[in-house]
Every structure is written in C-alpha cells, then in structure tokens.
Scaffold this active site. Structure first.
Site, PDB file in Angstrom:
ATOM      1  N   LYS A   1      -4.007  42.021  53.393  1.00  0.00           N
ATOM      2  CA  LYS A   1      -4.681  41.885  52.676  1.00  0.00           C
ATOM      3  C   LYS A   1      -5.915  40.772  52.128  1.00  0.00           C
ATOM      4  O   LYS A   1      -7.081  41.328  51.479  1.00  0.00           O
ATOM      5  CB  LYS A   1      -3.748  42.524  50.649  1.00  0.00           C
ATOM      6  CG  LYS A   1      -2.934  43.688  50.874  1.00  0.00           C
ATOM      7  CD  LYS A   1      -2.527  44.376  49.844  1.00  0.00           C
ATOM      8  CE  LYS A   1      -1.357  45.244  49.720  1.00  0.00           C
ATOM      9  NZ  LYS A   1      -0.051  45.171  51.028  1.00  0.00           N
TER      10      LYS A   1
ATOM     11  N   LYS B   1      -2.907  45.930  43.737  1.00  0.00           N
ATOM     12  CA  LYS B   1      -1.453  46.457  44.814  1.00  0.00           C
ATOM     13  C   LYS B   1      -0.963  44.735  44.899  1.00  0.00           C
ATOM     14  O   LYS B   1      -1.922  43.873  44.455  1.00  0.00           O
ATOM     15  CB  LYS B   1      -2.305  46.594  46.070  1.00  0.00           C
ATOM     16  CG  LYS B   1      -2.625  47.773  46.543  1.00  0.00           C
ATOM     17  CD  LYS B   1      -2.935  47.945  47.811  1.00  0.00           C
ATOM     18  CE  LYS B   1      -4.046  48.021  48.268  1.00  0.00           C
ATOM     19  NZ  LYS B   1      -5.203  48.396  49.921  1.00  0.00           N
TER      20      LYS B   1
ATOM     21  N   ARG C   1      -5.692  54.987  59.749  1.00  0.00           N
ATOM     22  CA  ARG C   1      -5.492  53.959  60.648  1.00  0.00           C
ATOM     23  C   ARG C   1      -5.540  54.169  62.092  1.00  0.00           C
ATOM     24  O   ARG C   1      -5.858  54.585  62.849  1.00  0.00           O
ATOM     25  CB  ARG C   1      -3.533  54.025  60.757  1.00  0.00           C
ATOM     26  CG  ARG C   1      -2.842  52.969  61.585  1.00  0.00           C
ATOM     27  CD  ARG C   1      -3.875  51.787  61.753  1.00  0.00           C
ATOM     28  NE  ARG C   1      -2.561  51.267  60.522  1.00  0.00           N
ATOM     29  CZ  ARG C   1      -1.829  51.221  60.326  1.00  0.00           C
ATOM     30  NH1 ARG C   1      -0.465  51.034  60.284  1.00  0.00           N
ATOM     31  NH2 ARG C   1      -1.213  50.552  58.715  1.00  0.00           N
TER      32      ARG C   1
ATOM     33  N   ARG D   1      -4.090  60.018  57.405  1.00  0.00           N
ATOM     34  CA  ARG D   1      -2.955  59.441  56.303  1.00  0.00           C
ATOM     35  C   ARG D   1      -3.322  60.696  55.329  1.00  0.00           C
ATOM     36  O   ARG D   1      -4.129  60.001  55.054  1.00  0.00           O
ATOM     37  CB  ARG D   1      -2.650  58.646  56.260  1.00  0.00           C
ATOM     38  CG  ARG D   1      -1.548  58.149  57.784  1.00  0.00           C
ATOM     39  CD  ARG D   1      -1.355  57.039  57.441  1.00  0.00           C
ATOM     40  NE  ARG D   1      -2.702  55.777  56.923  1.00  0.00           N
ATOM     41  CZ  ARG D   1      -1.898  54.888  56.948  1.00  0.00           C
ATOM     42  NH1 ARG D   1      -1.538  53.903  57.579  1.00  0.00           N
ATOM     43  NH2 ARG D   1      -3.597  53.489  56.770  1.00  0.00           N
TER      44      ARG D   1
ATOM     45  N   ARG E   1      -1.588  58.029  47.253  1.00  0.00           N
ATOM     46  CA  ARG E   1      -1.113  57.040  48.148  1.00  0.00           C
ATOM     47  C   ARG E   1      -1.367  57.056  49.052  1.00  0.00           C
ATOM     48  O   ARG E   1      -1.015  58.648  49.751  1.00  0.00           O
ATOM     49  CB  ARG E   1       0.265  56.565  48.158  1.00  0.00           C
ATOM     50  CG  ARG E   1       0.466  55.442  46.897  1.00  0.00           C
ATOM     51  CD  ARG E   1       1.810  54.222  46.944  1.00  0.00           C
ATOM     52  NE  ARG E   1       2.799  56.086  46.353  1.00  0.00           N
ATOM     53  CZ  ARG E   1       3.714  55.828  46.356  1.00  0.00           C
ATOM     54  NH1 ARG E   1       4.222  54.481  46.403  1.00  0.00           N
ATOM     55  NH2 ARG E   1       4.634  56.751  46.129  1.00  0.00           N
TER      56      ARG E   1
ATOM     57  N   ASP F   1      -6.872  49.505  58.211  1.00  0.00           N
ATOM     58  CA  ASP F   1      -6.569  50.524  57.182  1.00  0.00           C
ATOM     59  C   ASP F   1      -7.976  50.757  57.524  1.00  0.00           C
ATOM     60  O   ASP F   1      -8.627  50.352  56.509  1.00  0.00           O
ATOM     61  CB  ASP F   1      -5.494  50.333  56.192  1.00  0.00           C
ATOM     62  CG  ASP F   1      -3.957  50.474  56.645  1.00  0.00           C
ATOM     63  OD1 ASP F   1      -4.269  50.760  58.010  1.00  0.00           O
ATOM     64  OD2 ASP F   1      -3.632  49.955  56.220  1.00  0.00           O
TER      65      ASP F   1
ATOM     66  N   GLU G   1      -7.634  47.088  54.643  1.00  0.00           N
ATOM     67  CA  GLU G   1      -6.201  46.333  54.789  1.00  0.00           C
ATOM     68  C   GLU G   1      -6.621  46.253  56.227  1.00  0.00           C
ATOM     69  O   GLU G   1      -7.454  46.977  57.255  1.00  0.00           O
ATOM     70  CB  GLU G   1      -5.159  46.393  54.627  1.00  0.00           C
ATOM     71  CG  GLU G   1      -4.603  46.628  52.875  1.00  0.00           C
ATOM     72  CD  GLU G   1      -3.414  47.559  52.871  1.00  0.00           C
ATOM     73  OE1 GLU G   1      -2.464  47.334  53.762  1.00  0.00           O
ATOM     74  OE2 GLU G   1      -2.410  47.679  51.910  1.00  0.00           O
TER      75      GLU G   1
ATOM     76  N   ASN H   1      -3.613  44.921  59.265  1.00  0.00           N
ATOM     77  CA  ASN H   1      -2.477  45.270  59.227  1.00  0.00           C
ATOM     78  C   ASN H   1      -1.945  44.538  60.481  1.00  0.00           C
ATOM     79  O   ASN H   1      -2.295  44.624  61.669  1.00  0.00           O
ATOM     80  CB  ASN H   1      -1.848  46.332  59.151  1.00  0.00           C
ATOM     81  CG  ASN H   1      -1.590  47.326  58.180  1.00  0.00           C
ATOM     82  OD1 ASN H   1      -0.564  47.390  57.117  1.00  0.00           O
ATOM     83  ND2 ASN H   1      -2.784  48.042  57.486  1.00  0.00           N
TER      84      ASN H   1
END
Length: 325
Positions: free
Chosen positions: A133, A168, A219, A234, A242, A282, A290, A292
């Site tokens: 993050k 978050k 993603r 998603r 979420r 993301d 984000e 990852n």
C-alpha cells in the site's frame, strides 16, 4: 547466478504457507509450480520455519515436491533433506502476508541465499521496501488522492475534503479491515481509532473510486515488468464494498486498455529493475490502489478464462534470468 552445472535439471525451492491448506483450483503458487514441473525443473518445498542461518550461510530443510492439477490430490512430498539455499537456481518466495517481523527475518535469510548463488523471486530487498500500500507513494501520478498517517484529525480532514474515502491498515490482505466512510458516518472516529490504534499506528486512506461498482477492482499481472494482456476483474457483491475474491467478489476479466498499459509502462520497468518479477497491480478506474509484491494471485482464473499459462510466462522469465532455457 547459481553455480549449478548447466547440463543438470534446474532446481527451484518454493517457500510458502502449508501446501496442504491451499485451495488448488484457485492457488497461483500451484499454477507456477505446475509450469515449472512441466518444464523439467526439480522442485523443493519449505515453509518459513524450515529456513535458518548458520555462520552466515542460508540453509533449508527442503522436501522434494511433486505437484498435480487435481483438486483431490495436488501434491506429494518426499523426505526432507538439509541443503544450502545458495546451491539452487531459483527460490520462489510465496509466503502470504501478514508482513510481520518474522516475514522480515525470512527476507534476511533469503538475502544471504541470493548472495550465495540463488536467484530469489521476488527480490528480498524489494519485499522489505515495497509495502503493497505504501509503495504507491512512489507513483503519485498513477494513483487517486492518498494519505498515509497516524493522525486521526488529518484523516477527518481528508474525509471532509473528498466526501467518501476508503480506509485500510497497511499490513492486511484479502480485504481484511477495509472500510468505506462517508462524511456523515458516525462510526468514522471509532474506525480511525481502530485502524491507527489511537494514533500509534500508520494507516492509509484513499479517495473512494465509484468505478469499483461497475468496472470492478482489476488485478493486472506484471511478469518481468511486462503486463499479461488481460486483467482479472473483481466485482463486489451487492452486500459488500470490497473487490476481493476472498470477500465474496465475483471474478470476471477484461482486456487491458490504453490507461492500463500507461500505468504498467510507468511502474513496470522500475519493478523489473528492482528484481520484482511477479507483481500484481490493483486498478480501479484509472488509478492504481495497491502494488502487490509478496504473493500476487489471480492467475488461475486468467488461465482458465483465456487459455493462458501465466505461470509458464514467469518460468520462462526466470530461466532467462538464471541463464539458458
């Protein structure tokens, strides 16, 4: 580069959570291991507790591993043997968050393994430095307005400025402890208190991106700095904010668009140069939320929907890094 004889089969160690507990139909690590095995690589398996340093040398208690694309039986382990980690061609670090002190200690062991001959994916230093993050701060032009702070008053000011925000913790995964807050929400103070532990812990707040409802939380997978041509889309359920599959979001996909490719062009080369070969961006709407780097997921869904072999793309990139096919 490993000092292994280049005529011998390549050897890979995977460091992961207990393999008996994964969900084989969805597990990206299993997909990567299947691709490695299909290319003739010899596999060894370890968890964090199987690694140690002795007089500066990285060792592991490593079990020979065979994998299967079978929901009833997806792995078989041989008897563990002690070996120096630097003797292997590749160490694949796929331990899931939380990113805690034990995780950091593991990266130190992997640093020594790297110095002693193994190629570590992703690079241990990058795993420490690139919080999923916080690292978005290195690419502000790619991100929506974002605040990282321990100060609850600053969070309140940010909420008043933007009207609706996402809050978050910095260490979570899978949608855990993610809150969407509106200006008039009377729970805002207790949420700020919980996330910051009353101002003793940093948290992140971002402007809410309404595109998540229709366009989803997407993603994008980067392999050696280059994007896979489809994003895993998603879409949150009607009962949840979420966009995480673990939180009940629906998995779809879409081709990358021009904005996606621009984001990848800005971020991808820096990740590649830092030894981060397998990364998930993301993206909601036009913005990265984000980056990852620990154990990105989603490739099983993309492989199934589009006939891809994302794990194979990664293995080809790793083979190129350590030399030869």
């Amino acid at each position: 580069m490993s000092n292994q004889n280049r005529t011998a089969p390549r050897r890979l160690v995977v460091v992961m959570d207990p393999i008996a507990e994964i969900k084989p139909a969805k597990d990206s690590t299993l997909a990567i291991l299947l691709a490695a095995q299909a290319r003739g690589w010899q596999l060894r398996y370890a968890t964090q507790g199987d690694l140690w340093l002795l007089d500066g040398v990285a060792f592991g208690r490593l079990s020979p591993l065979e994998v299967f694309d079978d929901a009833a039986r997806w792995y078989a382990l041989g008897a563990p043997e002690i070996a120096a980690l630097g003797e292997f061609d590749v160490i694949l670090m796929r331990k899931d968050p939380p990113f805690d002190t034990e995780y950091v200690y593991t990266t130190y062991i992997l640093d020594r393994a790297k110095e002693q001959g193994a190629f570590v994916c992703n690079d241990p230093r990058g795993l420490r430095d690139m919080n999923e993050k916080v690292y978005t701060a290195w690419f502000p032009e790619c991100c929506a307005p974002t605040l990282i702070t321990r100060d609850m008053r600053d969070m309140g000011d940010f909420l008043r400025q933007h009207g609706r925000i996402v809050c978050k913790p910095l260490h979570g995964m899978g949608g855990r402890s993610i809150f969407v807050l509106d200006q008039g929400d009377k729970n805002r103070n207790v949420i700020f208190e919980t996330l910051t532990d009353y101002g003793r812990r940093y948290a992140i707040v971002q402007r809410y991106l309404p595109e998540i409802v229709t366009a989803g939380d997407c993603r994008i997978i980067l392999v050696d700095g280059e994007p896979i041509p489809y994003a895993l889309k998603r879409v949150p359920s009607a009962e949840d904010n979420r966009g995480n599959l673990a939180a009940g979001a629906r998995a779809e996909s879409r081709p990358l668009n021009d904005r996606d490719r621009w984001l990848c062009g800005v971020i991808g080369p820096k990740l590649r140069d830092a030894g981060m070969l397998f990364v998930g961006l993301d993206v909601i709407g036009d913005f990265v939320t984000e980056i990852n780097v620990t154990s990105p997921t989603g490739i099983r869904e993309l492989d199934k929907k589009h006939g891809l072999d994302v794990g194979g793309v990664l293995m080809d990139a790793l083979a190129a890094r350590v030399g030869g096919a």
